[in-house]
Design an enzyme around this catalytic site. Structure first.
Site, PDB file in Angstrom:
ATOM      1  N   LYS A 127     -23.660  34.230   6.146  1.00 20.89           N
ATOM      2  CA  LYS A 127     -24.885  35.354   6.298  1.00 20.89           C
ATOM      3  C   LYS A 127     -24.582  36.154   7.785  1.00 20.89           C
ATOM      4  O   LYS A 127     -24.665  37.255   7.673  1.00 20.89           O
ATOM      5  CB  LYS A 127     -26.002  34.463   6.688  1.00 20.89           C
ATOM      6  CG  LYS A 127     -27.462  35.077   6.413  1.00 20.89           C
ATOM      7  CD  LYS A 127     -27.585  35.491   4.746  1.00 20.89           C
ATOM      8  CE  LYS A 127     -28.922  35.970   4.614  1.00 20.89           C
ATOM      9  NZ  LYS A 127     -29.414  35.857   3.028  1.00 20.89           N
ATOM     10  N   ALA A 152     -42.053  29.960  -9.140  1.00 22.02           N
ATOM     11  CA  ALA A 152     -43.209  29.941  -8.303  1.00 22.02           C
ATOM     12  C   ALA A 152     -42.687  29.240  -6.919  1.00 22.02           C
ATOM     13  O   ALA A 152     -43.257  28.277  -6.334  1.00 22.02           O
ATOM     14  CB  ALA A 152     -44.374  29.506  -8.615  1.00 22.02           C
ATOM     15  N   TYR A 200     -20.137  36.091   0.335  1.00 24.94           N
ATOM     16  CA  TYR A 200     -21.261  35.599   0.338  1.00 24.94           C
ATOM     17  C   TYR A 200     -21.737  35.483  -1.104  1.00 24.94           C
ATOM     18  O   TYR A 200     -20.752  34.806  -2.113  1.00 24.94           O
ATOM     19  CB  TYR A 200     -22.663  36.473   0.875  1.00 24.94           C
ATOM     20  CG  TYR A 200     -23.585  35.746   1.510  1.00 24.94           C
ATOM     21  CD1 TYR A 200     -23.816  34.846   2.366  1.00 24.94           C
ATOM     22  CD2 TYR A 200     -25.178  36.096   0.770  1.00 24.94           C
ATOM     23  CE1 TYR A 200     -24.836  34.035   2.475  1.00 24.94           C
ATOM     24  CE2 TYR A 200     -26.204  35.393   0.977  1.00 24.94           C
ATOM     25  CZ  TYR A 200     -25.966  34.211   1.929  1.00 24.94           C
ATOM     26  OH  TYR A 200     -27.024  33.786   2.308  1.00 24.94           O
ATOM     27  N   THR A 249     -40.248  29.188  -3.285  1.00 21.72           N
ATOM     28  CA  THR A 249     -40.568  30.089  -1.859  1.00 21.72           C
ATOM     29  C   THR A 249     -40.116  31.360  -2.223  1.00 21.72           C
ATOM     30  O   THR A 249     -40.974  32.323  -1.647  1.00 21.72           O
ATOM     31  CB  THR A 249     -39.866  29.518  -0.984  1.00 21.72           C
ATOM     32  OG1 THR A 249     -38.111  29.556  -1.420  1.00 21.72           O
ATOM     33  CG2 THR A 249     -39.828  28.082  -0.632  1.00 21.72           C
TER      34      THR A 249
END
Length: 555
Positions: free
Chosen positions: A165, A293, A92, A295
């Protein structure tokens, strides 16, 4: 037999290679198709580990492991489970980013479901024709690959993020690989390099946006939830213009989870909980600057605001204790390019104007706000300069500083520098693995704010409790369960548990999440013995007995 040579040797979920016994080889028509020796899974794993270690770099190791994944899933997960701390950054983040860039050129075989916006009529048959019934799927991880890790828009190549994932879900929390589906929504790409690459495998046009995009996402959610009503619908690496909007629109209707927003916020909250156990200062007295700033940054702000509200502050007062700073400086309400989810935290423009001539960048904001906590999700390397860090330490006895951006070349500051600049006073965790720091006779262990400490256990808890949706209380329970595993009683102790025993950690998180789901009345299952129910739900990478048709159970 319904499956004989060569089919079973090509079926990664059922193939066991040289571990097929003599009798199994005879029964399955494999006589003479394998070398004579019969190896145990332990022997295969030792050989595979040595082969993997002999690869020249992490990208080559990632390719080797994907090839193993393609031919023998049990062996792949045995290797991954036995060496998870070592291999997590290989399968990952950060290595998967390089694998994604090369996906179309290194393509060998399909893995997952590819849903093209140019063929929306294929969406239902693509999922329905997998041959899986309504009770056969626990998890779908979907991406549209607009904002992959720190590398941006990579179109259909981003399917590897869904594959990776799910590999962590299986290795860390025991989700059965045969009950998990990686999905990519191929809606185009704005990456000119891909669009002009003759080997690129995705649709060849810019990203579809607006109603067509929204209808495609809505169709995916409706179809996936109808066909697989027990599955958790995990969203990963959607762009900032869509991720939060999709979550807010559908969270009450579907069993949906966005790791970039909810997982990142929850693991950062866990690190903050541990830090406050050291400082003794409650959440309601924190002043937080989030630098970056997007997500992730706003997701973290949301979780910290909720913690302040639980600690007694009114919602609007808690929001006023968070300052968002991005590349254009402190976010203020007169900025025209703010996204909807940023506007909640935009400060009055007059506030920044009062900072006579100093501007409203990160350093100026630190000087004016005197924050107790500074969190970086900016991917702006070196943004936490010595001046920024020492300015924090001037007004706070134990400043909490979390440079969470990754990979290493994008981190806001290295923890060793943060500790040196604050003379060991800072409490820090990072988004990358970092070696312990020796300073003035104290060994500082740097916790990694790795979402893998949280989301696998969260997912497992949701599945065991059959929770109908993911609630704020369940996320809080996950954060508390992670934080409780960190021993912070000694100087320099890590604020987060290590990733060396993720399966045990994930089980602990799963139990807490399932209990929260049952307490909130959103669980459709309430096992009498929750500890045993979690253990029973965790798939183990072993070779079970084959049944009469050459298959093994997926339960």
């Amino acid at each position: 037999m319904s499956q004989r040579y060569p089919e079973i040797l090509l079926d990664a979920l059922h193939n066991r290679g040289t571990a097929f016994t003599t009798s199994e080889r005879a029964e399955l028509g494999l006589a003479g198709r394998l070398p004579d020796a019969v190896l145990t899974l332990d022997q295969q794993a030792a050989r595979a580990y040595a082969q993997m270690r002999n690869q020249p770099d992490d990208l080559a190791r990632n390719v080797y492991l994907e090839q193993l994944h393609d031919r023998n899933e049990t062996l792949y997960y045995r290797l991954l489970t036995d060496h998870l701390a070592e291999l997590l950054p290989v399968v990952y983040d950060p290595t998967v980013g390089e694998a994604i860039k090369r996906y179309s050129h290194e393509y060998r075989r399909p893995r997952g479901v590819y849903l093209s916006i140019d063929r929306p009529q294929d969406l239902r048959p693509a999922l329905a024709d997998l041959g899986l019934g309504p009770d056969d799927v626990d998890m779908l991880v979907v991406t549209d690959a607009e904002e992959i890790l720190g590398i941006g828009d990579w179109g259909v190549n981003g399917v590897q993020i869904s594959v990776g994932k799910l590999a962590v879900y299986t290795a860390a929390a025991g989700l059965h690989p045969g009950r998990c589906i990686p999905v990519v929504l191929d809606v185009g790409t704005d990456n000119e390099t891909l669009l002009n690459d003759p080997l690129y495998l995705g649709v060849r046009h810019s990203r579809t946006r607006g109603k067509a995009y929204d209808d495609f996402v809505a169709s995916y959610l409706a179809t996936a939830s109808e066909l697989f009503p027990r599955a958790l619908l995990h969203f990963e690496d959607f762009g900032p213009g869509n991720a939060r909007r999709i979550l807010e629109q559908y969270n009450g209707r579907y069993r949906i989870f966005n790791d970039d927003l909810q997982g990142t916020g929850a693991i950062t909250l866990a690190a903050a909980m541990s830090a406050l156990r050291v400082t003794g200062v409650p959440f309601k007295d924190q002043r937080v600057i989030v630098f970056g700033a997007g997500t992730a940054g706003v997701g973290i702000a949301d979780q910290l605001v909720q913690a302040m509200v639980r600690d007694g502050l009114a919602q609007d007062e808690a929001v006023r204790r968070v300052w968002l700073v991005d590349k254009q400086g402190l976010l203020t309400d007169d900025m025209r390019d703010l996204r909807d989810y940023q506007r909640t935290y935009a400060r009055p423009a007059a506030e920044a104007r009062q900072w006579q001539g100093s501007g409203a960048g990160l350093l100026a904001t630190v000087h004016q706000v005197h924050p107790t906590m500074l969190i970086g999700t900016s991917t702006a390397a070196g943004a936490f300069t010595r001046d920024v860090v020492t300015a924090m330490a001037e007004h706070v006895a134990r400043p909490i500083i979390f440079p969470l951006s990754n990979p290493t070349e994008r981190i806001e500051a290295m923890p060793a520098d943060i500790l040196a600049w604050t003379r060991g006073k800072a409490l820090t965790a990072s988004g990358i693995p970092v070696d312990p720091v020796e300073l003035d006779g104290v060994r500082h262990v740097i916790g990694q704010a790795n979402n893998a400490l949280l989301y696998p256990g969260l997912g497992l808890g949701i599945l065991v409790s059959r929770a109908r949706r993911v609630t704020a209380g369940m996320l809080l329970a996950a954060s508390e369960a992670v934080a409780a595993q960190a021993e912070v009683g000694t100087p320099g102790a890590s604020l987060l548990p290590p990733v060396t025993n993720l399966r045990a950690s994930s089980a602990t998180v799963a139990i807490a999440v399932a209990r929260a789901a049952m307490a909130e009345g959103v669980a459709d299952a309430s096992p009498d013995d929750l500890v045993q129910a979690v253990q029973d739900a965790m798939w183990q990478p072993t070779y079970p007995h084959l049944n009469g048709n050459g298959h093994r159970s997926t339960s």
